[in-house]
Structure formats: structure tokens, C-alpha cells
Design a protein around this motif. Structure first.
Motif, PDB file in Angstrom:
ATOM      1  N   GLY A 379      52.230 -32.742  26.181  1.00 26.19           N
ATOM      2  CA  GLY A 379      52.552 -33.483  24.968  1.00 26.19           C
ATOM      3  C   GLY A 379      51.341 -34.246  24.484  1.00 26.19           C
ATOM      4  N   GLU A 380      51.308 -34.568  23.201  1.00 27.56           N
ATOM      5  CA  GLU A 380      50.182 -35.283  22.620  1.00 27.56           C
ATOM      6  C   GLU A 380      50.269 -36.765  22.963  1.00 27.56           C
ATOM      7  OE1 GLU A 380      48.946 -36.391  18.120  1.00 27.56           O
ATOM      8  OE2 GLU A 380      49.010 -34.236  18.560  1.00 27.56           O
ATOM      9  N   ALA A 381      49.158 -37.312  23.456  1.00 26.02           N
ATOM     10  CA  ALA A 381      49.117 -38.737  23.794  1.00 26.02           C
ATOM     11  C   ALA A 381      49.246 -39.588  22.533  1.00 26.02           C
ATOM     12  CB  ALA A 381      47.820 -39.067  24.527  1.00 26.02           C
ATOM     13  N   LYS A 382      49.846 -40.734  22.684  1.00 28.64           N
ATOM     14  CA  LYS A 382      49.996 -41.652  21.562  1.00 28.64           C
ATOM     15  C   LYS A 382      48.787 -42.578  21.512  1.00 28.64           C
ATOM     16  CE  LYS A 382      53.557 -44.475  19.347  1.00 28.64           C
ATOM     17  NZ  LYS A 382      54.895 -45.105  19.500  1.00 28.64           N
ATOM     18  N   LEU A 383      48.227 -42.748  20.327  1.00 30.11           N
ATOM     19  CA  LEU A 383      47.000 -43.546  20.196  1.00 30.11           C
ATOM     20  C   LEU A 383      47.254 -44.950  19.665  1.00 30.11           C
ATOM     21  CD1 LEU A 383      44.545 -40.863  18.711  1.00 30.11           C
ATOM     22  CD2 LEU A 383      45.106 -41.329  21.099  1.00 30.11           C
ATOM     23  N   VAL A 384      48.236 -45.091  18.792  1.00 32.39           N
ATOM     24  CA  VAL A 384      48.518 -46.416  18.194  1.00 32.39           C
ATOM     25  C   VAL A 384      50.018 -46.705  18.217  1.00 32.39           C
ATOM     26  CG1 VAL A 384      46.478 -46.370  16.697  1.00 32.39           C
ATOM     27  CG2 VAL A 384      48.631 -45.403  15.879  1.00 32.39           C
ATOM     28  N   TRP A 385      50.351 -47.971  18.100  1.00 33.05           N
ATOM     29  CA  TRP A 385      51.751 -48.390  18.020  1.00 33.05           C
ATOM     30  C   TRP A 385      51.826 -49.667  17.199  1.00 33.05           C
ATOM     31  CZ3 TRP A 385      53.625 -52.950  20.582  1.00 33.05           C
ATOM     32  CH2 TRP A 385      52.632 -53.632  21.305  1.00 33.05           C
ATOM     33  N   ARG A 386      53.027 -50.067  16.812  1.00 33.59           N
ATOM     34  CA  ARG A 386      53.212 -51.299  16.041  1.00 33.59           C
ATOM     35  C   ARG A 386      53.979 -52.316  16.882  1.00 33.59           C
ATOM     36  NH1 ARG A 386      51.701 -50.980  10.791  1.00 33.59           N
ATOM     37  NH2 ARG A 386      51.398 -48.869   9.917  1.00 33.59           N
ATOM     38  N   ASP A 387      53.498 -53.546  16.830  1.00 33.68           N
ATOM     39  CA  ASP A 387      54.156 -54.605  17.590  1.00 33.68           C
ATOM     40  C   ASP A 387      55.363 -55.138  16.815  1.00 33.68           C
ATOM     41  OD1 ASP A 387      53.185 -56.266  15.609  1.00 33.68           O
ATOM     42  OD2 ASP A 387      51.530 -57.050  16.824  1.00 33.68           O
ATOM     43  N   GLU A 388      55.957 -56.213  17.318  1.00 33.10           N
ATOM     44  CA  GLU A 388      57.172 -56.759  16.698  1.00 33.10           C
ATOM     45  C   GLU A 388      56.942 -57.214  15.267  1.00 33.10           C
ATOM     46  OE1 GLU A 388      58.421 -59.855  19.276  1.00 33.10           O
ATOM     47  OE2 GLU A 388      59.140 -58.505  20.859  1.00 33.10           O
ATOM     48  N   ASP A 389      55.701 -57.610  14.963  1.00 29.18           N
ATOM     49  CA  ASP A 389      55.378 -58.066  13.610  1.00 29.18           C
ATOM     50  C   ASP A 389      54.936 -56.937  12.696  1.00 29.18           C
ATOM     51  OD1 ASP A 389      55.893 -60.715  14.387  1.00 29.18           O
ATOM     52  OD2 ASP A 389      53.856 -60.925  15.191  1.00 29.18           O
ATOM     53  N   GLY A 390      54.975 -55.720  13.227  1.00 30.03           N
ATOM     54  CA  GLY A 390      54.577 -54.581  12.411  1.00 30.03           C
ATOM     55  C   GLY A 390      53.074 -54.347  12.371  1.00 30.03           C
ATOM     56  N   GLU A 391      52.328 -55.082  13.225  1.00 32.16           N
ATOM     57  CA  GLU A 391      50.872 -54.926  13.254  1.00 32.16           C
ATOM     58  C   GLU A 391      50.489 -53.734  14.135  1.00 32.16           C
ATOM     59  OE1 GLU A 391      48.544 -56.729  11.596  1.00 32.16           O
ATOM     60  OE2 GLU A 391      50.199 -57.753  10.555  1.00 32.16           O
ATOM     61  N   LEU A 392      49.492 -52.995  13.680  1.00 29.09           N
ATOM     62  CA  LEU A 392      49.008 -51.859  14.458  1.00 29.09           C
ATOM     63  C   LEU A 392      48.219 -52.326  15.676  1.00 29.09           C
ATOM     64  CD1 LEU A 392      47.728 -49.134  11.951  1.00 29.09           C
ATOM     65  CD2 LEU A 392      49.517 -48.876  13.656  1.00 29.09           C
ATOM     66  N   ALA A 393      48.366 -51.593  16.768  1.00 30.14           N
ATOM     67  CA  ALA A 393      47.593 -51.866  17.984  1.00 30.14           C
ATOM     68  C   ALA A 393      47.281 -50.542  18.664  1.00 30.14           C
ATOM     69  CB  ALA A 393      48.394 -52.776  18.914  1.00 30.14           C
ATOM     70  N   LEU A 394      46.232 -50.547  19.466  1.00 31.12           N
ATOM     71  CA  LEU A 394      45.850 -49.362  20.217  1.00 31.12           C
ATOM     72  C   LEU A 394      46.636 -49.297  21.514  1.00 31.12           C
ATOM     73  CD1 LEU A 394      41.943 -49.577  19.843  1.00 31.12           C
ATOM     74  CD2 LEU A 394      43.595 -48.492  18.301  1.00 31.12           C
ATOM     75  N   THR A 395      47.097 -48.122  21.883  1.00 33.57           N
ATOM     76  CA  THR A 395      47.831 -47.978  23.141  1.00 33.57           C
ATOM     77  C   THR A 395      46.885 -48.204  24.323  1.00 33.57           C
ATOM     78  OG1 THR A 395      47.396 -45.608  23.300  1.00 33.57           O
ATOM     79  CG2 THR A 395      49.383 -46.279  22.105  1.00 33.57           C
ATOM     80  N   LYS A 396      47.451 -48.518  25.479  1.00 36.11           N
ATOM     81  CA  LYS A 396      46.633 -48.752  26.681  1.00 36.11           C
ATOM     82  C   LYS A 396      45.854 -47.494  27.060  1.00 36.11           C
ATOM     83  CE  LYS A 396      49.459 -52.396  28.791  1.00 36.11           C
ATOM     84  NZ  LYS A 396      50.269 -52.782  29.973  1.00 36.11           N
ATOM     85  N   GLU A 397      46.493 -46.321  26.893  1.00 32.98           N
ATOM     86  CA  GLU A 397      45.819 -45.068  27.233  1.00 32.98           C
ATOM     87  C   GLU A 397      44.607 -44.827  26.327  1.00 32.98           C
ATOM     88  OE1 GLU A 397      49.957 -45.093  28.557  1.00 32.98           O
ATOM     89  OE2 GLU A 397      49.051 -45.376  26.563  1.00 32.98           O
ATOM     90  N   PHE A 398      44.765 -45.108  25.038  1.00 36.11           N
ATOM     91  CA  PHE A 398      43.663 -44.922  24.099  1.00 36.11           C
ATOM     92  C   PHE A 398      42.559 -45.951  24.350  1.00 36.11           C
ATOM     93  CE2 PHE A 398      42.202 -45.111  19.428  1.00 36.11           C
ATOM     94  CZ  PHE A 398      41.222 -44.158  19.664  1.00 36.11           C
ATOM     95  N   GLN A 399      42.950 -47.162  24.657  1.00 34.12           N
ATOM     96  CA  GLN A 399      41.953 -48.187  24.973  1.00 34.12           C
ATOM     97  C   GLN A 399      41.116 -47.785  26.188  1.00 34.12           C
ATOM     98  OE1 GLN A 399      43.147 -52.422  24.934  1.00 34.12           O
ATOM     99  NE2 GLN A 399      45.053 -51.790  23.948  1.00 34.12           N
ATOM    100  N   ALA A 400      41.779 -47.217  27.191  1.00 30.07           N
ATOM    101  CA  ALA A 400      41.060 -46.777  28.389  1.00 30.07           C
ATOM    102  C   ALA A 400      40.074 -45.665  28.043  1.00 30.07           C
ATOM    103  CB  ALA A 400      42.053 -46.301  29.446  1.00 30.07           C
ATOM    104  N   ALA A 401      40.501 -44.723  27.184  1.00 29.20           N
ATOM    105  CA  ALA A 401      39.611 -43.635  26.771  1.00 29.20           C
ATOM    106  C   ALA A 401      38.417 -44.177  25.992  1.00 29.20           C
ATOM    107  CB  ALA A 401      40.381 -42.623  25.929  1.00 29.20           C
TER     108      ALA A 401
END
Length: 623
Positions: A379-401
Motif C-alpha cells: 500500500g502507498e505510505a501516507k505523507l501528510v495528515w490534518r490535525d484537530e484544527d485542520g492544519e496539515l502536518a507531516l506523518t512520522k514515517e515521512f518525517q523519518a524519510a
């Protein structure tokens, strides 16, 4: 009754003529295969990736494949076909002969008039076998060359069909003959010479075999032009066998280990091999400056990214080497000094005396282990997600890469990215450079120290890119894929490395100056190193063709030298090798060597280093 000597000689002569005829036929067949393939693709190592491409390349070879034929070779399990597969298909799918075509039409034309009514043709072609559409049949019936009064003249149709098929093949052969970049070859993993590449001077030939002629390295496609049958007989050949014990290739100790040179001054730089879509390998190139003559030790090895220590990393098994070239008055006039032939585990090194001046360091890998592979990604890794306030953030896996990428592109290892280091990253991922003005804008928006980008600044820059596309990760994936990552965030098509330079009497300085394919500089350096160090064997019956074989640490390289005035095609057969893999990915293949030139035949390594491996290769002259 025993036959007379004259009869025996005549029989032998007939047999010899038969073999020569077989050689000629096979040589023509594989040249036609290559000509057709290179009409559609840039290189014979580029794969067929769709049914449409398969149909097109078969048409270029003079075939007219039906959908049934295409489906026969491209099943639901097929993801790609290589040049080797293409040759095998052409051997199976013979072009239709005139008698076969006339016989097929004759079964429709029962009165043997030589004509078929258009109405009958429409009915048959749209309802039987590999059904054609009404429009497709209309394109046939509208051709004035073989249609008149509502009838198809199938004799004329067959003549035109066969002549068109032959013209298609001839056009492909003509393109191959006219374009030297398509026709000729250079070594292994460097398929194309840069127009800005450095031309190396002719070095002295090996003292064991004298040569009065200059060696010109052929330009163009580096891939095997053909794949002859393993049963092919040849008029001149030579065989080489080398047996290597389990793991013995990694037990050679460097003459002097880096930890014994604590008093020596050291310079270090990281870099990376990147695998291109067509199989070409590019890397950083370096200039080394020594202010005075000194004893020097040079080492190169795959870079073990700190964050990934203890985790399996495919690139740590990739072989590396460094070729040292001396710069004289002009950059075009470079001479091979030496290369890292000693091995200690994954590290390759060289120790010797170097005079003051400027040297070029050209990293090299055979391509045996850094190559395109088919892997199933769950499956394709997820790179970004949105927090409770709707702000974009980088996933832990993408940050590690991203942190791993930062470690790789931080060439001097100071924990910061200079503009020069960042521009190598930009050139690789976008093909563009960041100028001083743009760098000043980065300084205003992202964290920097001493005018260099920090890790956090690098992370924030990628987050901004995600925000610019409102969370669409497309641009982020372009960056990752260009840096050798797959959709599971695994680095599978790149190999970071680290170079260390130790000097006893001065402070060495090393600087990365470009990121590109090795080109003719590296090609000639590899060939010259093998000619100087390898074991030469003359092809039996052809004194102008010499095969050099050289074992260096965990790899074996063979080079073909053609001292004749004519181009030659050399058949290479590895069927008796055991536990081996080579850079071409083919067990049996052929290479074309231009007159008065030399080229790498293949690089070979152990498939499993924990087991004994046997390199057994036969080089034979086809024509």
C-alpha cells in the motif's frame, strides 16, 4: 566402407559452411531485433510496459500481431517484458509468408478468382476470429492499390502487405546503421555520453600484450544489442572460469586501516548513486586538491544512515569503487592514476603516493545490485495528515524519510545544508537550481544557521510544499521517487556512500562538483584499469580480439578489446556460472564492439556471498 579423405574434407567443408550460414542468419535476426526495439525505446534495457508498446514494437519488427497474439504474451500477471522476452517472442511469431496468406484467402475465394467481394470481407472480418471493427475493414477496402469494383484483389494485397512489412524492418535497420548512438555501445551502467563529458587520453597498453593502435571508446547505447541462442556455434571463442569461496571476497584487508592513521589529516564527503528510469546510474563527481606530495589513503563505502542502524538496508550490499584521475593543463587531459581495488567488508580502498595538484574522483558501481526490481508494494505510505484544527502536518514515517534524505544530501556532514548542497538536491528532484536571491527568501522563511539550512528548516520547507498543494502529496512523491524511494518509503533505487581521504603530509580538500552519469571518463577508466590489471586471453582463431578478466574484491569484470579494422559482434554465454548475477541481467547476450576500441563485456558478483560462486563465461565471435 570408409569414405575417402577427399569425401571427408568435402563433408567437413559443407558442415563448416552450414555453421557459417547459421551464424550469419542469427546475426541478422538479432540485429533486426535490436533495430526494431530501438525504434521504440532509447535502450535495449528499457522494458516494454504495456500491450500497446508490445504491439508497436512487434510491428516495427515486421509482424502484424492480432489481439489474441498480444494476449498470449501479455497476460493478467504481466507487468513488463524485456528485450530478451521480445527476441523470444519474435522467434515464436514468424512473419506470415506469401503462400500462407494466399492459402488463407483461398479458403474464402472458393472459386479461385483472385478476388473477394467487399461484402464478404466485411462479414468475415467483423464476425470471426480476432474481430475487426467496421471502420478498420473500411480502411482496407478504401485502398485503391488493391481494390476495384467492390472487390479486393488479394494477390496485390499480399504483395503490398509483405513489401510494407519489409520496408518497416529496413527502415528500422537503416536508423540503426545511420545513428552511431543506437548502433554502438559503451560500458555497463553508463548508457550515454554527456556532450560535455571529458575525453580521456590514450594510456599505455598493458605490458603483457602490446598494442600500437589507439583505443576509442564507442559512444551510445550501453546495452546488449542482441541475445543469441545459447546453442550458437562460433568460429572463434575463449572460456574463463573463476571460483570464489564463500565470503572470501569480503575478507581482504586494506593495507592500512583508517583507524591506524589518527595522525594523518582527513577530508570527507558523502554522495549518492541514483538509478534512472532507463537503468542508467548517475552520481556525484569530485575534485581532490593536494597542496603537496603525500602518502594518501582513499576509501569509499555505502553510507549507513544513523537513523537506520540496525535496520535492513538494501543499499549496504551495493558494491562501490572510486577511480582517481589526474588533472593536467586542461580538464580534457585526464590520466588514470589508480582505483580502489582493496576490500575490507563493504569498504573499498587504495593507498599510495600522490603528487601535489588537482585530481578527479569518479565514484562507480557495477549495477549488479543497484538495479530495477519488481516488488509488490502492499500500500502507498501516507505523507501528510490534518490535525484537530485542520492544519496539515507531516506523518512520522515521512518525517523519518526526510531526515534520512537530509543525512544523505548533507555532503560535508556538518548537520546543515549549504546552498551548493541544497542545489544538488534541487537538480535531482526538479532539474533546477536555487539562486542567491531565492536562497535569501528561504532564509527569511525557514530556520538557518550560518546561511545554511537546518534539519528543521528542511522539514518546514517540505511542509510548505504540501500546503501549497492543499495536502495533495503529488509533488512530495515526485521528490521521493527521484531520490530512489518507493511508495512504501523504502530507498530501493539509490545508494548513498561516503568517501574518506587521508593524507600524511598535507591537508586534502575534496569538493563535489557535479551530479551526472560517469560518461566517457569513467568508461575509459574502468576499461583501462581492467586492461592493466586483468588476465588477457586471445580468442582462439582471432588474434585481434582479446578478453581481459579481472577480479577485484567481490566483483569480476571482463573487457573486450577489438584491435581489428572492423566491428565485431561477440556472443557472451554465462550458462555454466553458478550463484552469480551480472549488470546486464541476461545469462546469454551479445555485444557489438567498434573497430579499434574496447568496452566492458560485463560485471559479475555473487548472488549469495555466503556460498561459493563460480564465474564461467564463454566469449565467442559471431561476425
Amino acid at each position: 566402407m570408409a569414405s575417402s579423405p577427399r569425401n571427408q574434407k568435402a563433408a567437413h567443408s559443407e558442415n563448416s559452411q552450414g555453421k557459417k550460414s547459421q551464424h550469419a542468419e542469427e546475426a541478422i535476426f538479432y540485429m533486426n531485433c535490436r533495430a526494431a526495439y530501438l525504434t521504440v525505446f532509447k535502450s535495449s534495457l528499457e522494458n516494454i510496459k504495456s500491450k500497446e508498446q508490445l504491439s508497436l514494437v512487434l510491428q516495427q519488427a515486421g509482424r502484424n500481431p492480432s489481439q489474441k497474439t498480444i494476449n498470449k504474451y501479455w497476460t493478467s500477471q504481466t507487468t513488463s517484458l524485456n528485450f530478451d522476452d521480445f527476441c523470444a517472442i519474435l522467434k515464436q511469431e514468424k512473419p506470415a509468408t506469401k503462400s500462407e496468406l494466399l492459402e488463407a484467402f483461398g479458403r474464402i475465394d472458393t472459386d479461385k478468382t483472385g478476388y473477394i467481394l467487399h461484402d464478404e470481407l466485411y462479414k468475415i472480418l467483423t464476425t470471426r476470429g480476432d474481430k475487426m471493427t467496421w471502420e478498420e475493414v473500411t480502411t482496407i477496402t478504401k485502398q485503391a492499390d488493391f481494390n476495384c469494383s467492390g472487390k479486393l484483389d488479394y494477390y496485390k494485397f499480399c504483395e503490398l502487405y509483405l513489401s510494407t512489412s519489409e520496408q518497416c524492418c529496413k527502415a528500422a535497420r537503416d536508423r540503426l546503421e545511420v545513428d552511431p548512438r543506437m548502433r554502438q555501445q559503451q560500458f555497463g551502467n553508463q548508457p550515454e555520453n554527456s556532450s560535455e563529458g571529458i575525453t580521456l587520453p590514450v594510456s599505455k597498453p598493458s605490458p603483457r600484450i602490446s598494442s600500437k593502435t589507439d583505443h576509442k571508446l564507442p559512444k551510445g547505447d550501453s546495452r546488449a544489442p542482441s541475445r543469441p541462442s545459447s546453442a550458437q556455434s562460433s568460429k572463434a571463442s575463449t572460456s574463463t572460469t573463476v571460483t570464489v569461496g564463500a565470503s572470501s571476497s569480503r575478507n581482504t584487508k586494506l593495507i592500512i586501516e583508517p583507524d591506524t592513521m589518527k595522525e594523518w589529516q582527513c577530508a570527507q564527503s558523502k554522495g549518492c548513486f541514483y538509478l534512472e528510469e532507463d537503468g542508467e546510474i548517475i552520481s556525484h563527481k569530485y575534485r581532490l586538491h593536494l597542496p603537496q606530495r603525500s602518502a594518501v589513503c582513499v576509501t569509499i563505502k555505502p553510507f549507513n544512515i544513523p537513523q537506520l542502524e540496525g535496520k535492513p538496508c538494501r543499499w549496504l550490499s551495493v558494491d562501490t569503487a572510486l577511480f582517481i584521475l589526474k588533472e593536467n593543463e586542461t580538464q580534457e587531459n585526464l590520466q588514470l592514476v589508480s582505483f580502489t581495488e582493496l576490500q575490507n567488508k563493504e569498504m573499498f580502498g587504495w593507498r599510495g603516493e600522490l603528487g601535489s595538484g588537482v585530481y578527479w574522483l569518479l565514484p562507480f558501481t557495477t549495477g549488479c545490485r543497484l538495479r530495477k526490481v519488481k516488488t509488490q508494494i502492499p500500500g502507498e505510505a501516507k505523507l501528510v495528515w490534518r490535525d484537530e484544527d485542520g492544519e496539515l502536518a507531516l506523518t512520522k514515517e515521512f518525517q523519518a524519510a526526510l531526515l534520512d534524505i537530509f543525512e544523505t544530501i548533507d555532503l560535508d556532514g556538518n548537520g546543515l545544508l549549504s546552498l551548493e548542497e541544497y542545489n544538488f538536491f534541487e537538480l535531482r528532484t526538479s532539474g533546477e537550481k536555487c539562486d542567491q536571491e531565492a536562497w535569501a527568501v528561504c532564509k527569511e522563511n525557514f530556520e538557518m544557521k550560518k546561511n545554511e539550512l537546518t534539519r528543521q528548516g528542511f522539514m518546514d520547507l517540505n511542509l510548505m510544499e504540501a500546503n501549497d498543494r492543499d495536502g495533495d502529496p503529488w509533488d512530495l512523491w515526485v521528490t521521493l521517487l527521484s531520490l530512489g524511494y518507493n511508495k512504501a518509503l523504502e530507498m530501493t533505487e539509490a545508494c548513498p556512500f561516503v568517501i574518506d581521504i587521508y593524507a600524511e603530509r598535507c591537508r586534502p580538500r575534496i569538493k563535489a562538483v557535479s551530479l551526472e552519469a560517469g560518461g566517457s571518463q569513467l568508461s575509459r577508466a574502468v576499461c583501462r584499469a581492467v586492461l592493466n590489471k586483468g588476465e588477457p586471453k586471445v580468442l582462439d582463431g582471432s588474434e585481434n580480439i582479446i578478453i581481459y578478466t579481472y577480479k577485484s574484491g567481490s566483483r569480476i569484470t571482463s573487457v573486450i578489446e577489438n584491435k581489428s579494422e572492423n566491428k565485431v559482434i561477440i556472443h557472451v554465454n554465462n550458462e555454466h556460472s553458478k550463484n552469480c548475477l551480472n549488470n546486464r541481467g541476461l545469462t546469454v547476450f551479445a555485444v557489438e564492439v567498434a573497430p579499434k576500441s574496447m568496452m566492458v563485456s560485463q560485471h559479475v558478483m555473487a548472488l549469495n556471498e555466503q556460498e561459493e560462486w563460480i564465474y564461467s563465461c564463454v566469449h565467442s565471435l559471431v561476425c
